[in-house]
Design a protein around this motif. Structure first.
Motif, PDB file in Angstrom:
ATOM      1  N   PRO A 104      14.290  10.758  14.444  1.00 39.67           N
ATOM      2  CA  PRO A 104      15.086  10.998  15.657  1.00 39.67           C
ATOM      3  C   PRO A 104      16.541  11.344  15.355  1.00 39.67           C
ATOM      4  CG  PRO A 104      14.782   8.641  15.301  1.00 39.67           C
ATOM      5  CD  PRO A 104      13.969   9.339  14.251  1.00 39.67           C
ATOM      6  N   ILE A 105      17.121  12.154  16.219  1.00 40.56           N
ATOM      7  CA  ILE A 105      18.557  12.439  16.173  1.00 40.56           C
ATOM      8  C   ILE A 105      19.151  11.986  17.497  1.00 40.56           C
ATOM      9  CG2 ILE A 105      18.159  14.836  16.953  1.00 40.56           C
ATOM     10  CD1 ILE A 105      20.678  15.621  15.362  1.00 40.56           C
ATOM     11  N   ALA A 106      20.253  11.239  17.425  1.00 39.19           N
ATOM     12  CA  ALA A 106      20.861  10.670  18.627  1.00 39.19           C
ATOM     13  C   ALA A 106      22.342  10.995  18.680  1.00 39.19           C
ATOM     14  CB  ALA A 106      20.655   9.156  18.665  1.00 39.19           C
ATOM     15  N   LEU A 107      22.819  11.272  19.903  1.00 44.43           N
ATOM     16  CA  LEU A 107      24.245  11.441  20.182  1.00 44.43           C
ATOM     17  C   LEU A 107      24.640  10.355  21.174  1.00 44.43           C
ATOM     18  CD1 LEU A 107      24.462  15.332  20.642  1.00 44.43           C
ATOM     19  CD2 LEU A 107      24.889  14.000  18.562  1.00 44.43           C
ATOM     20  N   LEU A 140      16.084   3.524  15.541  1.00 45.25           N
ATOM     21  CA  LEU A 140      15.772   4.525  16.577  1.00 45.25           C
ATOM     22  C   LEU A 140      15.879   3.974  17.988  1.00 45.25           C
ATOM     23  CD1 LEU A 140      12.634   4.251  17.922  1.00 45.25           C
ATOM     24  CD2 LEU A 140      12.014   4.845  15.589  1.00 45.25           C
ATOM     25  N   ALA A 141      15.713   2.644  18.168  1.00 43.23           N
ATOM     26  CA  ALA A 141      15.840   2.060  19.512  1.00 43.23           C
ATOM     27  C   ALA A 141      17.136   1.280  19.665  1.00 43.23           C
ATOM     28  CB  ALA A 141      14.647   1.154  19.800  1.00 43.23           C
ATOM     29  N   GLY A 142      17.976   1.267  18.632  1.00 45.09           N
ATOM     30  CA  GLY A 142      19.273   0.610  18.716  1.00 45.09           C
ATOM     31  C   GLY A 142      19.203  -0.895  18.931  1.00 45.09           C
ATOM     32  N   VAL A 200       9.011  -0.628  17.808  1.00 41.69           N
ATOM     33  CA  VAL A 200       9.871   0.365  17.158  1.00 41.69           C
ATOM     34  C   VAL A 200       9.132   1.032  15.996  1.00 41.69           C
ATOM     35  CG1 VAL A 200      11.980   0.677  15.817  1.00 41.69           C
ATOM     36  CG2 VAL A 200      12.007  -0.752  17.865  1.00 41.69           C
ATOM     37  N   HIS A 201       8.441   0.222  15.199  1.00 42.77           N
ATOM     38  CA  HIS A 201       7.687   0.775  14.073  1.00 42.77           C
ATOM     39  C   HIS A 201       6.581   1.705  14.574  1.00 42.77           C
ATOM     40  CE1 HIS A 201       6.238   0.990   9.969  1.00 42.77           C
ATOM     41  NE2 HIS A 201       5.022   0.623  10.356  1.00 42.77           N
ATOM     42  N   GLY A 202       5.927   1.311  15.669  1.00 45.15           N
ATOM     43  CA  GLY A 202       4.893   2.154  16.251  1.00 45.15           C
ATOM     44  C   GLY A 202       5.436   3.485  16.735  1.00 45.15           C
ATOM     45  N   LEU A 203       6.617   3.454  17.362  1.00 47.59           N
ATOM     46  CA  LEU A 203       7.248   4.697  17.805  1.00 47.59           C
ATOM     47  C   LEU A 203       7.561   5.610  16.622  1.00 47.59           C
ATOM     48  CD1 LEU A 203       9.705   3.456  20.578  1.00 47.59           C
ATOM     49  CD2 LEU A 203       7.720   4.951  20.898  1.00 47.59           C
ATOM     50  N   HIS A 204       8.037   5.002  15.548  1.00 47.10           N
ATOM     51  CA  HIS A 204       8.336   5.790  14.343  1.00 47.10           C
ATOM     52  C   HIS A 204       7.085   6.497  13.836  1.00 47.10           C
ATOM     53  CE1 HIS A 204       9.663   6.879  10.310  1.00 47.10           C
ATOM     54  NE2 HIS A 204       8.612   6.226   9.841  1.00 47.10           N
ATOM     55  N   LEU A 205       5.960   5.783  13.790  1.00 43.60           N
ATOM     56  CA  LEU A 205       4.715   6.386  13.307  1.00 43.60           C
ATOM     57  C   LEU A 205       4.181   7.425  14.288  1.00 43.60           C
ATOM     58  CD1 LEU A 205       2.906   3.192  11.946  1.00 43.60           C
ATOM     59  CD2 LEU A 205       4.150   4.921  10.635  1.00 43.60           C
ATOM     60  N   VAL A 263       0.595  14.416  19.547  1.00 40.98           N
ATOM     61  CA  VAL A 263       1.636  15.052  20.366  1.00 40.98           C
ATOM     62  C   VAL A 263       1.254  14.987  21.835  1.00 40.98           C
ATOM     63  CG1 VAL A 263       2.795  17.229  20.893  1.00 40.98           C
ATOM     64  CG2 VAL A 263       2.428  16.567  18.511  1.00 40.98           C
ATOM     65  N   LEU A 264      -0.014  15.266  22.143  1.00 44.03           N
ATOM     66  CA  LEU A 264      -0.481  15.167  23.524  1.00 44.03           C
ATOM     67  C   LEU A 264      -0.360  13.745  24.050  1.00 44.03           C
ATOM     68  CD1 LEU A 264      -3.679  17.445  23.637  1.00 44.03           C
ATOM     69  CD2 LEU A 264      -1.659  17.635  25.109  1.00 44.03           C
ATOM     70  N   LEU A 265      -0.772  12.781  23.221  1.00 45.98           N
ATOM     71  CA  LEU A 265      -0.736  11.379  23.631  1.00 45.98           C
ATOM     72  C   LEU A 265       0.676  10.943  23.986  1.00 45.98           C
ATOM     73  CD1 LEU A 265      -2.090   8.572  23.910  1.00 45.98           C
ATOM     74  CD2 LEU A 265      -1.654   8.240  21.462  1.00 45.98           C
ATOM     75  N   ARG A 266       1.624  11.209  23.102  1.00 48.13           N
ATOM     76  CA  ARG A 266       2.994  10.747  23.370  1.00 48.13           C
ATOM     77  C   ARG A 266       3.643  11.543  24.496  1.00 48.13           C
ATOM     78  NH1 ARG A 266       4.504  13.107  17.483  1.00 48.13           N
ATOM     79  NH2 ARG A 266       5.607  15.012  18.099  1.00 48.13           N
ATOM     80  N   SER A 267       3.305  12.841  24.620  1.00 49.59           N
ATOM     81  CA  SER A 267       3.879  13.669  25.689  1.00 49.59           C
ATOM     82  C   SER A 267       3.416  13.175  27.053  1.00 49.59           C
ATOM     83  CB  SER A 267       3.493  15.132  25.502  1.00 49.59           C
ATOM     84  OG  SER A 267       3.991  15.628  24.272  1.00 49.59           O
ATOM     85  N   LEU A 268       2.115  12.922  27.171  1.00 51.23           N
ATOM     86  CA  LEU A 268       1.586  12.422  28.434  1.00 51.23           C
ATOM     87  C   LEU A 268       2.134  11.034  28.730  1.00 51.23           C
ATOM     88  CD1 LEU A 268      -2.151  13.581  28.154  1.00 51.23           C
ATOM     89  CD2 LEU A 268      -0.288  14.670  29.412  1.00 51.23           C
ATOM     90  N   GLY A 269       2.251  10.214  27.685  1.00 54.82           N
ATOM     91  CA  GLY A 269       2.803   8.872  27.881  1.00 54.82           C
ATOM     92  C   GLY A 269       4.231   8.899  28.378  1.00 54.82           C
ATOM     93  N   LEU A 270       5.059   9.746  27.775  1.00 58.08           N
ATOM     94  CA  LEU A 270       6.449   9.874  28.218  1.00 58.08           C
ATOM     95  C   LEU A 270       6.526  10.369  29.663  1.00 58.08           C
ATOM     96  CD1 LEU A 270       8.656  11.429  25.376  1.00 58.08           C
ATOM     97  CD2 LEU A 270       8.894   9.193  26.436  1.00 58.08           C
TER      98      LEU A 270
END
Length: 462
Positions: free
Chosen positions: A246-249, A368-370, A421-426, A436-443
């Motif tokens: 991830p990249i964060a601003l 990634l989740a601060g 957090v570890h799960g999100l990283h994976l 990609v479909l799984l996380r896109s639909l989940g979001l």
């Protein structure tokens, strides 16, 4: 006469021998403290403040050992390491008196958070649509620590000893024994409770001989202070999940944001070598380009988004953060870029008789989740509470049964957050179509459910 002289000489020789023996073999008695905190940092100083303000401990001697030297805070430029404090961390700092120093210096409220996927543009937003509510606070690490250090100076029963590196811990074998601490200068200390806030390479954790589960992400977080082009109010935290990390601003001021870019070690080292103008181009490219887009996943996600939007309109349910924004452009860098390694770590045990771990000494999480320092401040609050319970019930601050209660409480919370957090990283570290479909639909689905997002926000502040 000769016999008298010989006896006298023998007596003097014996006295000299005793004197020499005392001079070279006698070691001064170890100084004793009721509680010793090993390690400063934000979490260690917060623990010292919390104990120092505790009326139940007003007659006890507390010592904080900090291996580094004291240094004045420099506000002429922004520190490269920042924290995204949640509500509970802010409340803790307020209760310790440190938040007022931060307010008088500088901080940036986060009123909106937007997170999206590089492979599909599926996004989730947090915060009120009218930006009327703070959901996090961005504060520099050095400023938090300096504010806590200022407050510790007002606590009479707390001593702070800088440039004091612990080289050995001897933990008790029996209930009546004390903890023995040896410092690098050869001095010795004893205590009835040792609190380890000495970081992810914790010496106290090693002395406890507890199993430490660790995982190397093979990543580094590249950090920098950036100038952004937009002159509007800078109150949104942006995070894009790239396949490489991830990249964060994160907002710092109306014109400055803090960069936290997690990527593989080789890419991180390459980024550190880039001149400013090329480094800025790489950031803008990472935030804005669509080279990782999976158009099948994007199409499915967009169709679902429109369907859920129609359903909300028909049901008259309002999504508080329905509006998605475009991220800012980066136009410059203040100072230089830096990087630090990322890893997962968790101690199987947080406690042993008269010893307890807090902060990074007990657990380390991907940024990634601060949640790193927030988990540490949660440890401080929980340990302070069980110490109060122990004393109120006529026991000692280091009672093992109460320390175990702290361990059970914090491991339940810490492990839940760390696993998520570890799960999100994976989950986000792949371009595989099913994932990609799984996380896109989940979001997309989660973003449409305001009640679920409020629950996530509440849990993130635990």
């Amino acid at each position: 006469m000769a016999g008298f002289c010989m006896n006298r000489l023998f007596s003097l020789s014996k006295q000299a021998s005793v004197t020499l023996s005392l001079r070279f073999n006698h070691s001064p008695a170890a100084r004793h403290y009721d509680i010793i905190i090993s390690g400063g940092g934000m979490v260690g100083f917060a623990m010292a403040c919390s104990l120092g303000r505790n009326d139940r401990l007003k007659n006890q001697k507390i010592l904080l050992l900090e291996s580094s030297n004291y240094k004045e805070l420099n506000l002429s430029e922004y520190n490269l390491r920042v924290c995204a404090l949640n509500l509970n961390s802010k409340l803790l700092l307020e209760s310790l008196g440190a938040w007022q120093h931060i307010v008088n210096a500088r901080y940036s409220p986060v009123k909106k958070m937007q997170i999206w996927d590089a492979c599909s543009d599926a996004a989730i937003t947090f915060g009120k649509a009218d930006l009327s509510e703070d959901i996090a606070w961005i504060v520099e690490n050095d400023l938090i620590q300096d504010s806590l250090m200022k407050e510790v100076q007002h606590e009479n029963q707390v001593d702070v000893q800088y440039q004091s590196k612990v080289i050995h811990y001897r933990l008790p074998k029996h209930a009546d024994d004390s903890v023995h601490v040896t410092l690098e200068d050869g001095s010795h200390l004893t205590t009835d409770l040792i609190i380890g806030a000495d970081g992810y390479n914790s010496g106290l954790r090693q002395a406890m001989k507890t199993q430490y589960i660790t995982y190397d992400y093979n990543q580094m977080a590249v950090v920098a202070t950036l100038r952004i082009s937009e002159s509007t109010e800078n109150v949104t935290a942006w995070q894009k999940f790239l396949p490489s990390g991830p990249i964060a601003l994160l907002p710092l001021s109306s014109s400055l944001s803090s960069l936290v870019w997690s990527t593989d070690k080789k890419s991180a080292r390459d980024l550190l070598q880039l001149p400013p103008e090329i480094f800025i181009d790489r950031i803008n490219q990472a935030v804005w380009n669509n080279e990782d887009m999976n158009y099948m996943a994007q199409n499915v996600s967009e169709r679902l988004f429109q369907l859920l939007k129609v359903c909300r309109i028909n049901s008259q349910e309002e999504n508080e953060t329905d509006t998605r924004q475009l991220p800012p452009s980066v136009v410059g860098i203040e100072g230089h870029q830096a990087a630090f390694p990322l890893s997962f770590g968790h101690s199987v045990k947080y406690v042993s008789p008269k010893a307890v771990l807090i902060g990074d000494a007990a657990h380390r999480v991907h940024p990634l989740a601060g949640q790193g320092v927030n988990l540490g401040f949660g440890d401080v609050a929980a340990l302070s509470q069980v110490i109060n319970e122990a004393i109120d019930n006529g026991s000692e601050a280091g009672n093992y049964l109460y320390l175990q209660k702290y361990q059970s409480n914090r491991q339940l919370i810490n492990l839940t957050v760390m696993a998520a957090v570890h799960g999100l990283h994976l989950l986000y570290g792949t371009t595989s179509l099913p994932q990609v479909l799984l996380r896109s639909l989940g979001l997309t689905i989660t973003d449409s459910l305001s009640s679920v997002k409020r629950l996530i926000t509440q849990r993130a502040s635990a």
